[in-house]
Design a protein around this motif. Structure first.
Motif, short mmCIF file in Angstrom:
data_model
loop_
_atom_site.label_atom_id
_atom_site.label_comp_id
_atom_site.label_asym_id
_atom_site.label_seq_id
_atom_site.Cartn_x
_atom_site.Cartn_y
_atom_site.Cartn_z
N GLN C 152 -10.35 37.43 29.66
CA GLN C 152 -9.81 38.52 29.08
C GLN C 152 -10.51 38.36 27.81
N VAL C 153 -10.92 37.42 26.86
CA VAL C 153 -11.36 37.43 25.78
C VAL C 153 -12.74 38.13 25.61
N PRO C 154 -13.44 37.72 26.36
CA PRO C 154 -15.05 38.58 26.69
C PRO C 154 -14.73 39.80 27.01
N LEU C 155 -14.01 40.25 27.72
CA LEU C 155 -13.70 41.74 28.02
C LEU C 155 -13.59 42.72 27.04
N CYS C 156 -12.97 41.93 25.77
CA CYS C 156 -12.91 42.70 24.53
C CYS C 156 -14.18 43.37 24.06
N ARG C 157 -15.28 42.85 24.56
CA ARG C 157 -16.46 43.33 24.08
C ARG C 157 -17.33 44.11 25.32
N CYS C 158 -16.55 44.45 26.30
CA CYS C 158 -17.03 45.29 27.43
C CYS C 158 -17.65 46.64 26.82
N SER C 159 -18.60 46.97 27.66
CA SER C 159 -19.44 48.24 27.05
C SER C 159 -18.66 49.47 27.05
N TYR C 160 -17.69 49.70 27.97
CA TYR C 160 -16.92 50.63 28.07
C TYR C 160 -15.55 50.63 27.26
N CYS C 171 -5.00 41.15 24.59
CA CYS C 171 -4.98 39.82 23.92
C CYS C 171 -4.49 39.43 22.68
N ARG C 172 -4.00 40.54 22.08
CA ARG C 172 -3.11 40.32 20.75
C ARG C 172 -1.74 39.91 21.30
N GLU C 173 -1.40 40.72 22.52
CA GLU C 173 -0.12 40.36 22.60
C GLU C 173 0.02 39.15 23.67
N GLU C 174 -0.98 38.63 24.18
CA GLU C 174 -1.11 37.57 25.15
C GLU C 174 -0.86 36.09 24.57
N SER C 175 -1.16 36.25 23.06
CA SER C 175 -0.88 34.96 22.29
C SER C 175 0.28 34.21 22.86
N PHE C 176 1.55 34.90 22.95
CA PHE C 176 2.67 34.03 23.22
C PHE C 176 2.91 33.67 24.68
N HIS C 177 2.07 34.25 25.83
CA HIS C 177 2.38 33.94 27.15
C HIS C 177 2.13 32.42 27.53
N GLU C 226 -25.02 40.15 38.40
CA GLU C 226 -25.91 40.62 37.52
C GLU C 226 -25.68 42.13 37.02
N GLN C 227 -25.30 42.89 37.97
CA GLN C 227 -25.25 44.28 37.37
C GLN C 227 -24.11 44.24 36.50
N SER C 228 -22.90 43.86 36.92
CA SER C 228 -21.81 43.79 36.04
C SER C 228 -21.98 43.06 34.67
N MET C 229 -22.92 41.97 34.61
CA MET C 229 -23.03 41.27 33.39
C MET C 229 -24.01 42.18 32.56
N ARG C 230 -24.94 42.93 33.12
CA ARG C 230 -25.71 43.97 32.28
C ARG C 230 -25.00 44.95 31.55
N TRP C 231 -24.00 45.35 32.46
CA TRP C 231 -23.02 46.60 31.87
C TRP C 231 -22.00 45.91 30.85
N GLY C 232 -21.98 44.50 30.60
CA GLY C 232 -20.91 43.95 29.96
C GLY C 232 -19.63 44.06 30.38
N ILE C 233 -19.42 44.26 31.68
CA ILE C 233 -18.30 44.21 32.58
C ILE C 233 -17.64 42.78 32.66
N LYS C 234 -18.75 42.12 32.87
CA LYS C 234 -18.38 40.75 33.28
C LYS C 234 -19.55 39.78 32.48
N ARG C 235 -19.02 38.88 31.60
CA ARG C 235 -19.91 38.40 30.74
C ARG C 235 -20.20 37.07 30.86
N ILE C 236 -19.13 36.13 31.55
CA ILE C 236 -19.58 34.64 31.80
C ILE C 236 -19.31 34.28 33.37
N SER C 237 -20.13 33.70 33.93
CA SER C 237 -20.07 33.33 35.29
C SER C 237 -19.01 32.79 35.74
N ASN C 238 -18.64 33.03 37.17
CA ASN C 238 -17.23 32.27 37.47
C ASN C 238 -17.38 30.77 37.51
N ASP C 239 -18.39 30.18 37.89
CA ASP C 239 -18.42 28.71 37.84
C ASP C 239 -18.16 28.13 36.28
#
Lengths: 290, 98, 330
Positions: C152-160, C171-177, C226-239
């Protein structure tokens, strides 16, 4: 990480303990209460909030709409908070030193003294997941009663009870309004919703007598200034209910001769199942820490 | 009206002032049947029992928005709406299933 | 994580000259790290991908209420009950923020719910596993929320931007989970009875591998990154995410005093990471495909809540329409 509070020692403090501080003997055995009238008066309210909260929490993840799922959870959390404060206080008044968890998880059914209305299941029938009509009606009826109760308790001679009431009255005011809005929306919605509300009202109404049925416990509380005699709340409550039912275009049910008595420990067949579920972990893990 | 459309709750935008002296800030949207419910639910969802906040709710289809800055961009027929929510647009009954 | 089994996308048609110019401008904004807002021009494929990703993320939160919700009425202390109820409620709230973000793209809540109930939309595979003991609640907080936070943290910089804003709130609310889960396990492991410790270890044994599967198929098998990464929807690889997760959990498991059920777990000095055993991808595809332990039950519960609640939603709107008529007549 904060240190967790002591939980689930079956014996009251000062009772028998095994060598390494662990509990000896039947640690999952129930605790036995000897409440005086003051403790009993507070326990009735504590248990009502606890059990009502439990029924509301059953909706979490299953409500008709996501926004309302969140609202019901808030209501359940408010009631849980109230019950914890009241249970802790009742434990003090009772004098054996039981804490909120011992009272909630290690008492037997006969020692719970909530009002019967709180323990009725959400489902219209035993198998049903939940009857939203019944839930909102119960919420309204009990919130209206609770609001009056808290308003009176804010003037209690017992400082702790008055403090709890001061906070709870704001929550109850909101609970009552939110529930009343639903009663009106559903009573005066579609033909189908009106029928469901009428059926729920008929199912619920006989259990309202108990809310205003005074006995030695609350007469003593009224005499000593601890809190109001329950019967004195009836007129204001009835006026509120009549007003909201009228706005909801729902007929007032006829007076019922029914007497329910969970507040004296005589429950419905539903309570056994509720407690079996609620208490199972503490009963299965004697001496456990959570 | 299809039975789904009969029961769909309208969308409302929620603005919250978290502290006296601050502006109301847009924090998201929610579905509610009417204005009073919208305010109550906004409190439940977006302020979680905090005291002293102020909440504004506006039906999403009542918001009038400016065009995006770039004049060369294409515009949607309902250019003044906040976004392209499907229920903001009245279509003829015959194609209303889309 | 929320589009673990995304299909191949159709090729974009670029016939009009204007379209090409818009596409160029859009790409430039993306590459510059600009935010895209709801009314900005966007390629159809971008819109569709986001609707799919955001709505499936929302569905995951909502379905995710069920496995932990299963233990609310049996929570063993009033404090744990309050914490769990608040946490599950938060998940509902997160689902709501995400549905709201998706609705800015031209879909509606009802349409998204219909897609979920009909099986067209997916949700994270992890929620198709049953919670068989109280300790599962703590393990879900530790492992499943832990994995979600990493994603989730990388998604805070998603392009949309509406999605990014929803993620910031989440993410703010997730801290206690994650903390509450870990705390519950820590108390049981360090102060609890033998039966409690056994319960915790058993829960870890059942949830470890499914948690690793949450990060999706290996990069070599992933078609869209690749495409998702370029769009900032996905920022770090699964592995990469999965490795980061394993490294963090090994230390945490040691603190708890639990054993991770992987005999091949071994520190690799050369890589500077923990080597771990082979994931059973057959199980993953089976669960994603609908035959996990409780896929059908999860969906049935959501469908039942929706259908049994239809009369309530309808009555609320009927009441509102009557109120409007009364006002007009007044």
């Amino acid at each position: 990480m904060t240190t967790p509070t002591l939980t689930s020692f079956a014996a009251p403090r000062g009772g028998a303990q095994g060598p390494s501080g662990s509990c000896a003997g039947p640690a999952s055995a129930s605790i036995a209460l000897k409440p005086n009238e003051d403790a009993r008066y507070v326990l009735r309210l504590a248990d009502t909030c606890l059990i009502w909260s439990h029924r509301l929490a059953e909706w979490c993840g299953h409500a008709p709409v996501l926004e309302e799922d969140i609202a019901l959870a808030n209501h359940a959390l408010d009631l849980l908070g109230q019950s914890r404060a009241l249970l802790t206080h009742a434990g003090r008044l009772e004098g054996q030193g039981f804490d909120e968890d011992q009272l909630a998880y290690l008492r037997d059914e006969r020692d719970f003294i909530n009002v019967t209305l709180a323990e009725l299941p959400n489902g219209a029938t035993a198998g049903g997941r939940g009857d939203f009509a019944f839930t909102v009606l119960r919420n309204f009826v009990l919130s209206s009663w609770a609001l009056l109760m808290w308003q009176h308790l804010a003037a209690s001679r017992d400082a702790e009870l008055a403090a709890i009431a001061g906070k709870a009255v704001k929550e109850a005011r909101y609970h009552r309004e939110h529930a009343a809005d639903w009663v009106i929306r559903l009573g005066d919605g579609t033909e189908d919703s009106a029928l469901r509300m009428q059926a729920a009202l008929e199912r619920l109404w006989p259990y309202t007598n108990e809310l205003f049925d005074s006995d030695a416990v609350d007469r003593a509380a009224a005499d000593s200034g601890l809190g109001p005699a329950w019967a004195t709340l009836r007129e204001a409550w009835l006026a509120d209910v009549q007003d909201v039912l009228a706005q909801a275009t729902l007929p007032m049910p006829p007076k019922s001769a029914y007497r329910s008595d969970a507040k004296r420990g005589m429950h419905t067949e539903h309570m056994g199942r509720l407690l079996a579920e609620m208490q199972v972990l503490q009963r299965n893990h004697p001496g456990g820490r959570w | 009206m299809s039975s789904e459309a009969k029961s769909e709750w309208p969308l409302w935008e929620v603005f919250v002032r978290s502290k006296a002296g601050l502006d109301h800030k847009h924090c998201g949207s929610l579905h509610a049947p009417d204005a009073k419910a919208a305010v109550q639910l906004a409190r439940e969802v977006y302020t979680r029992r905090q005291e002293g906040t102020s909440i504004w709710v506006v039906r999403s289809d009542q918001i009038v928005a400016s065009d995006p800055g770039d004049k060369d961009m294409y515009f949607d027929p309902m250019a003044d709406k906040v976004y392209r929510h499907p229920t903001f647009y009245e279509l003829p009954e015959s194609v209303n299933h889309m | 994580m929320y589009t673990q089994a995304m299909d191949t996308a159709p090729k974009e048609e670029r016939s009009a000259l204007e379209d090409a110019a818009l596409q160029q401008r859009f790409d430039a904004r993306i590459d510059a790290g600009d935010f895209i807002e709801a009314k900005d021009w966007m390629p159809e494929h971008y819109r569709k991908t986001l609707v799919r990703q955001i709505s499936q993320h929302a569905h995951s939160e909502i379905v995710g209420m069920l496995p932990e919700g299963n233990w609310i009425t049996r929570a063993p202390t009033l404090k744990r009950k309050a914490i769990l109820l608040a946490k599950v409620q938060d998940e509902g709230g997160h689902g709501l923020y995400l549905y709201a973000a998706a609705e800015t793209l031209g879909t509606s809540r009802d349409q998204m719910i219909e897609a979920l109930h009909s099986g067209r939309a997916k949700y994270s595979s992890i929620f198709n596993y049953p919670t068989l003991a109280w300790a599962d609640v703590g393990v879900i907080g530790w492992l499943v929320d832990g994995a979600a936070i990493m994603n989730q943290v990388p998604l805070c910089r998603c392009s949309y931007a509406p999605y990014a804003r929803a993620m910031v709130r989440i993410c703010r609310e997730e801290s206690f989970h994650q903390r509450q889960g870990f705390d519950a396990l820590y108390v049981m492991m360090t102060q609890g009875t033998d039966s409690q410790r056994a319960m915790v270890q058993d829960a870890v044994n059942r949830w470890w591998w499914p948690s690793l599967m949450m990060f999706g198929p290996p990069d070599s098998a992933s078609t869209h990154s690749e495409q998702s990464m370029r769009w900032g929807i996905k920022r770090i690889s699964n592995d990469d995410l999965r490795q980061k997760f394993v490294d963090a959990c090994v230390d945490q498991a040691r603190v708890l005093g639990v054993t991770l059920p992987d005999p091949d777990l071994k520190w690799n000095e050369a890589r500077g990471h923990w080597d771990f055993g082979a994931i059973d991808w057959d199980e993953f595809w089976r669960v994603v495909g609908g035959d996990g332990p409780c896929n059908r039950e999860r969906l049935a519960a959501r469908v039942a809540a929706w259908e049994e609640g239809a009369w309530v939603r309808e009555a609320a709107m009927a009441h509102q329409r009557k109120a409007v008529l009364k006002e007009k007549a007044a």
